[in-house]
Design a protein around this motif. Structure first.
Motif, PDB file in Angstrom:
ATOM      1  N   PRO A 124       0.819  -1.213   0.000  1.00 15.84           N
ATOM      2  CA  PRO A 124       0.000   0.000   0.000  1.00 15.84           C
ATOM      3  C   PRO A 124       0.855   1.267   0.000  1.00 15.84           C
ATOM      4  O   PRO A 124       1.848   1.359   0.720  1.00 15.84           O
ATOM      5  CB  PRO A 124      -0.813  -0.120   1.286  1.00 15.84           C
ATOM      6  CG  PRO A 124      -0.042  -1.056   2.154  1.00 15.84           C
ATOM      7  CD  PRO A 124       0.683  -1.990   1.226  1.00 15.84           C
ATOM      8  N   TYR A 125       0.469   2.231  -0.826  1.00 16.48           N
ATOM      9  CA  TYR A 125       1.167   3.500  -1.004  1.00 16.48           C
ATOM     10  C   TYR A 125       0.235   4.621  -0.573  1.00 16.48           C
ATOM     11  O   TYR A 125      -0.913   4.678  -0.993  1.00 16.48           O
ATOM     12  CB  TYR A 125       1.545   3.659  -2.484  1.00 16.48           C
ATOM     13  CG  TYR A 125       2.173   4.984  -2.831  1.00 16.48           C
ATOM     14  CD1 TYR A 125       3.541   5.166  -2.710  1.00 16.48           C
ATOM     15  CD2 TYR A 125       1.412   6.044  -3.305  1.00 16.48           C
ATOM     16  CE1 TYR A 125       4.144   6.370  -3.051  1.00 16.48           C
ATOM     17  CE2 TYR A 125       2.001   7.254  -3.640  1.00 16.48           C
ATOM     18  CZ  TYR A 125       3.368   7.411  -3.505  1.00 16.48           C
ATOM     19  OH  TYR A 125       3.949   8.600  -3.839  1.00 16.48           O
ATOM     20  N   THR A 126       0.735   5.521   0.279  1.00 19.18           N
ATOM     21  CA  THR A 126      -0.063   6.633   0.775  1.00 19.18           C
ATOM     22  C   THR A 126       0.755   7.914   0.723  1.00 19.18           C
ATOM     23  O   THR A 126       1.914   7.924   1.148  1.00 19.18           O
ATOM     24  CB  THR A 126      -0.484   6.384   2.247  1.00 19.18           C
ATOM     25  OG1 THR A 126      -1.154   5.139   2.334  1.00 19.18           O
ATOM     26  CG2 THR A 126      -1.377   7.493   2.766  1.00 19.18           C
ATOM     27  N   VAL A 127       0.184   8.988   0.213  1.00 20.00           N
ATOM     28  CA  VAL A 127       0.833  10.301   0.260  1.00 20.00           C
ATOM     29  C   VAL A 127       0.488  10.934   1.606  1.00 20.00           C
ATOM     30  O   VAL A 127      -0.677  11.037   1.983  1.00 20.00           O
ATOM     31  CB  VAL A 127       0.367  11.211  -0.898  1.00 20.00           C
ATOM     32  CG1 VAL A 127       0.934  12.616  -0.726  1.00 20.00           C
ATOM     33  CG2 VAL A 127       0.793  10.629  -2.233  1.00 20.00           C
ATOM     34  N   LEU A 128       1.531  11.355   2.343  1.00 17.95           N
ATOM     35  CA  LEU A 128       1.340  11.983   3.649  1.00 17.95           C
ATOM     36  C   LEU A 128       1.333  13.506   3.569  1.00 17.95           C
ATOM     37  O   LEU A 128       0.727  14.168   4.406  1.00 17.95           O
ATOM     38  CB  LEU A 128       2.450  11.541   4.607  1.00 17.95           C
ATOM     39  CG  LEU A 128       2.560  10.034   4.828  1.00 17.95           C
ATOM     40  CD1 LEU A 128       3.749   9.721   5.719  1.00 17.95           C
ATOM     41  CD2 LEU A 128       1.276   9.485   5.424  1.00 17.95           C
ATOM     42  N   HIS A 129       2.044  14.053   2.571  1.00 17.08           N
ATOM     43  CA  HIS A 129       2.092  15.512   2.428  1.00 17.08           C
ATOM     44  C   HIS A 129       2.346  15.874   0.969  1.00 17.08           C
ATOM     45  O   HIS A 129       3.211  15.291   0.331  1.00 17.08           O
ATOM     46  CB  HIS A 129       3.202  16.117   3.296  1.00 17.08           C
ATOM     47  CG  HIS A 129       3.295  17.606   3.199  1.00 17.08           C
ATOM     48  ND1 HIS A 129       2.369  18.447   3.776  1.00 17.08           N
ATOM     49  CD2 HIS A 129       4.192  18.410   2.573  1.00 17.08           C
ATOM     50  CE1 HIS A 129       2.700  19.700   3.523  1.00 17.08           C
ATOM     51  NE2 HIS A 129       3.794  19.707   2.788  1.00 17.08           N
ATOM     52  N   TYR A 130       1.578  16.833   0.484  1.00 24.26           N
ATOM     53  CA  TYR A 130       1.785  17.418  -0.844  1.00 24.26           C
ATOM     54  C   TYR A 130       2.492  18.750  -0.643  1.00 24.26           C
ATOM     55  O   TYR A 130       1.929  19.656  -0.028  1.00 24.26           O
ATOM     56  CB  TYR A 130       0.448  17.659  -1.554  1.00 24.26           C
ATOM     57  CG  TYR A 130      -0.323  16.411  -1.867  1.00 24.26           C
ATOM     58  CD1 TYR A 130      -0.086  15.714  -3.040  1.00 24.26           C
ATOM     59  CD2 TYR A 130      -1.289  15.932  -1.000  1.00 24.26           C
ATOM     60  CE1 TYR A 130      -0.795  14.555  -3.350  1.00 24.26           C
ATOM     61  CE2 TYR A 130      -2.002  14.784  -1.294  1.00 24.26           C
ATOM     62  CZ  TYR A 130      -1.748  14.101  -2.462  1.00 24.26           C
ATOM     63  OH  TYR A 130      -2.451  12.968  -2.760  1.00 24.26           O
ATOM     64  N   PHE A 131       3.711  18.891  -1.134  1.00 23.46           N
ATOM     65  CA  PHE A 131       4.449  20.146  -0.975  1.00 23.46           C
ATOM     66  C   PHE A 131       3.843  21.240  -1.846  1.00 23.46           C
ATOM     67  O   PHE A 131       3.222  20.977  -2.862  1.00 23.46           O
ATOM     68  CB  PHE A 131       5.929  19.957  -1.317  1.00 23.46           C
ATOM     69  CG  PHE A 131       6.661  19.185  -0.269  1.00 23.46           C
ATOM     70  CD1 PHE A 131       7.047  19.790   0.915  1.00 23.46           C
ATOM     71  CD2 PHE A 131       6.943  17.851  -0.464  1.00 23.46           C
ATOM     72  CE1 PHE A 131       7.707  19.075   1.893  1.00 23.46           C
ATOM     73  CE2 PHE A 131       7.605  17.121   0.507  1.00 23.46           C
ATOM     74  CZ  PHE A 131       7.986  17.732   1.690  1.00 23.46           C
ATOM     75  N   GLY A 132       4.041  22.486  -1.414  1.00 28.69           N
ATOM     76  CA  GLY A 132       3.573  23.641  -2.155  1.00 28.69           C
ATOM     77  C   GLY A 132       2.092  23.918  -2.004  1.00 28.69           C
ATOM     78  O   GLY A 132       1.527  24.704  -2.748  1.00 28.69           O
ATOM     79  N   ALA A 133       1.450  23.308  -0.993  1.00 28.00           N
ATOM     80  CA  ALA A 133      -0.002  23.459  -0.830  1.00 28.00           C
ATOM     81  C   ALA A 133      -0.393  24.805  -0.233  1.00 28.00           C
ATOM     82  O   ALA A 133      -1.490  25.275  -0.454  1.00 28.00           O
ATOM     83  CB  ALA A 133      -0.546  22.330   0.045  1.00 28.00           C
ATOM     84  N   THR A 134       0.504  25.413   0.526  1.00 28.14           N
ATOM     85  CA  THR A 134       0.190  26.693   1.157  1.00 28.14           C
ATOM     86  C   THR A 134       1.334  27.678   0.903  1.00 28.14           C
ATOM     87  O   THR A 134       2.457  27.276   0.579  1.00 28.14           O
ATOM     88  CB  THR A 134       0.015  26.532   2.681  1.00 28.14           C
ATOM     89  OG1 THR A 134       1.244  26.044   3.231  1.00 28.14           O
ATOM     90  CG2 THR A 134      -1.120  25.579   3.008  1.00 28.14           C
ATOM     91  N   ALA A 135       1.064  28.943   1.080  1.00 30.23           N
ATOM     92  CA  ALA A 135       2.104  29.963   0.940  1.00 30.23           C
ATOM     93  C   ALA A 135       3.204  29.682   1.952  1.00 30.23           C
ATOM     94  O   ALA A 135       2.930  29.395   3.117  1.00 30.23           O
ATOM     95  CB  ALA A 135       1.505  31.349   1.163  1.00 30.23           C
ATOM     96  N   GLY A 136       4.446  29.724   1.521  1.00 28.77           N
ATOM     97  CA  GLY A 136       5.569  29.478   2.415  1.00 28.77           C
ATOM     98  C   GLY A 136       5.935  28.021   2.588  1.00 28.77           C
ATOM     99  O   GLY A 136       6.926  27.699   3.236  1.00 28.77           O
ATOM    100  N   ASP A 137       5.118  27.118   2.040  1.00 32.79           N
ATOM    101  CA  ASP A 137       5.430  25.689   2.151  1.00 32.79           C
ATOM    102  C   ASP A 137       6.640  25.376   1.269  1.00 32.79           C
ATOM    103  O   ASP A 137       6.882  26.025   0.248  1.00 32.79           O
ATOM    104  CB  ASP A 137       4.229  24.855   1.691  1.00 32.79           C
ATOM    105  CG  ASP A 137       4.374  23.380   2.021  1.00 32.79           C
ATOM    106  OD1 ASP A 137       5.229  23.025   2.854  1.00 32.79           O
ATOM    107  OD2 ASP A 137       3.632  22.572   1.438  1.00 32.79           O
ATOM    108  N   GLY A 138       7.382  24.375   1.650  1.00 32.77           N
ATOM    109  CA  GLY A 138       8.515  23.943   0.859  1.00 32.77           C
ATOM    110  C   GLY A 138       8.084  23.310  -0.447  1.00 32.77           C
ATOM    111  O   GLY A 138       6.929  22.902  -0.616  1.00 32.77           O
TER     112      GLY A 138
END
Length: 170
Positions: A124-138
């Motif tokens: 099973p593969y799960t994404v825990l965080h999508y980068f660039g989702a908010t201002a200032g995010d990496g």
């Protein structure tokens, strides 16, 4: 490859791409992880199917089918789940056996993701965080993850953040 320190014999464990595996990976940049089960785990930043990369498992005894080279996950440029892992080190494993890593591209903002992958079929593969989702995010993680003494994952991004030159994240 593996190198026997006593005999200095070098043995190739797997060739990228393997002509017998039509959808094999290529460009394996990251360090291999020795899993809790003794198998080697790694990533390729591209593959022959769609150019998006793979996570693979390899028995350290060799790459013949009897030794068990297995692609655990094939990334896709089209599904928004991240692609092109080329981290150093590529993967980390927690005490529960789950493997964690990052991709440089892809995700809902095409800025990479942090993912979790199981080592038992069906992987099973799960994404825990999508980068660039908010201002200032990496954006675009280029280095691997570390597991802190607090059990959290730590890493860095190449771009993004308040000054658009990267972040350290937890």
């Amino acid at each position: 490859y593996k190198l026997d320190r006593n005999t200095l014999q070098c043995t190739v464990l797997h060739y990228f791409p393997d002509p017998n595996i039509p959808q094999d990976g290529r460009y394996s940049w990251g360090t291999l992880l020795i899993g809790q089960d003794g198998w080697l785990y790694g990533t390729s930043s591209q593959d022959l199917l769609n150019g998006a990369g793979t996570v693979f498992r390899l028995n350290p005894a060799g790459s013949n089918p009897e030794y068990g080279y297995t692609i655990l996950h094939r990334f896709s440029m089209d599904d928004g789940q991240g692609y092109s892992p080329y981290d150093e080190p590529a993967l980390v494993q927690t005490s529960d056996g789950m493997i964690y890593g990052t991709t440089y591209y892809g995700g809902s903002n095409n800025a990479g993701v942090v993912f979790m992958l199981g080592t038992n079929s069906p992987y099973p593969y799960t994404v825990l965080h999508y980068f660039g989702a908010t201002a200032g995010d990496g954006q675009n993680p280029m280095a691997g993850l570390l597991i802190g003494s607090d059990g959290c994952l730590y890493g860095t991004t190449y771009q993004g953040g308040a000054n658009q030159v990267g972040t350290v994240f937890k």
